[in-house]
Design an enzyme around this catalytic site. Sequence first.
Site, mmCIF file in Angstrom:
data_model
loop_
_atom_site.group_PDB
_atom_site.id
_atom_site.type_symbol
_atom_site.label_atom_id
_atom_site.label_comp_id
_atom_site.label_asym_id
_atom_site.label_seq_id
_atom_site.Cartn_x
_atom_site.Cartn_y
_atom_site.Cartn_z
ATOM 1 N N LYS A 1 8.244 5.542 -66.531
ATOM 2 C CA LYS A 1 7.277 5.932 -65.502
ATOM 3 C C LYS A 1 7.191 7.450 -65.378
ATOM 4 O O LYS A 1 6.094 8.031 -65.292
ATOM 5 C CB LYS A 1 7.656 5.304 -64.162
ATOM 6 C CG LYS A 1 7.490 3.788 -64.139
ATOM 7 C CD LYS A 1 7.997 3.178 -62.835
ATOM 8 C CE LYS A 1 7.831 1.666 -62.829
ATOM 9 N NZ LYS A 1 8.310 1.040 -61.580
ATOM 10 N N SER B 1 11.161 6.042 -60.591
ATOM 11 C CA SER B 1 12.210 5.158 -60.083
ATOM 12 C C SER B 1 11.778 3.708 -60.235
ATOM 13 O O SER B 1 10.581 3.405 -60.203
ATOM 14 C CB SER B 1 12.494 5.478 -58.605
ATOM 15 O OG SER B 1 13.635 4.797 -58.152
ATOM 16 N N ASP B 2 12.762 2.842 -60.394
ATOM 17 C CA ASP B 2 12.462 1.412 -60.484
ATOM 18 C C ASP B 2 13.633 0.634 -59.908
ATOM 19 O O ASP B 2 14.796 0.937 -60.204
ATOM 20 C CB ASP B 2 12.219 0.981 -61.929
ATOM 21 C CG ASP B 2 11.644 -0.419 -61.998
ATOM 22 O OD1 ASP B 2 10.419 -0.558 -61.835
ATOM 23 O OD2 ASP B 2 12.424 -1.372 -62.206
ATOM 24 N N THR B 3 13.335 -0.359 -59.076
ATOM 25 C CA THR B 3 14.368 -1.142 -58.420
ATOM 26 C C THR B 3 14.240 -2.612 -58.800
ATOM 27 O O THR B 3 13.144 -3.178 -58.748
ATOM 28 C CB THR B 3 14.261 -1.002 -56.883
ATOM 29 O OG1 THR B 3 14.417 0.373 -56.525
ATOM 30 C CG2 THR B 3 15.335 -1.824 -56.183
#
Length: 222
Positions: free
Chosen positions: A74, A90-92
Amino acid sequence: MTPRSPHDTGPDDVGARTRDLEGPRVVLASASPRRRELLEMLRLSIDIRPAHVDESARDGEAPEALAERLARDKATAVARDAADALVIGSDTIVVVDDEVLGKPTGETDAVAMLLRLSGRSHRVLTGIAVVAPDGRVESSTVDVEVVFRAFDEDLAAAYVATGEPLDKAGAYGIQGLGSALVERIDGDFFAVMGLPIHRLLAHLEALGWCYRFHGLSPCEPS
């Protein structure tokens, strides 16, 4: 027309001076209002440019590696068109029984996800990446254990009916109504929200930018 004095200042000059005082341009490669709010809490001036990348896991890819890769993907995707900026990605993801739980497909799926999490622990993995204007990248994954209290299907359905879980990985938001389902967490609360602040600041520092409560400035030589 009166000639402009070199000592006069106009809106453009003020904007440029403010940008200089605030440090580099910061771009968030996410449409998440929670991540935006956390950065604004730090009084960072940010631009929002959501990234559009394939979020499918690769064959055999571990959850920790998936979260970090998606954060990097991203950030680097947005950085191609923001060469003068620090870009944050960011990725969760939520993991239970070694299975990654994405966003629910609908209300029935959301209730089923919540019942899987009821009365037990699960992991929340948040990948964080920062791309510097010179192309350097710092990234990592923060792993947090979250324990839900036990609840029944009626309570899960009541929560789903609020609409809050439908756009969230694991079908809950810890910063909102979903907090009523949480018994305890072991780790970084902000990572569960979607942006681990301490790790973000460490990556920024590794790239030469230090946070001093008034924005970002070049780190002093140690």
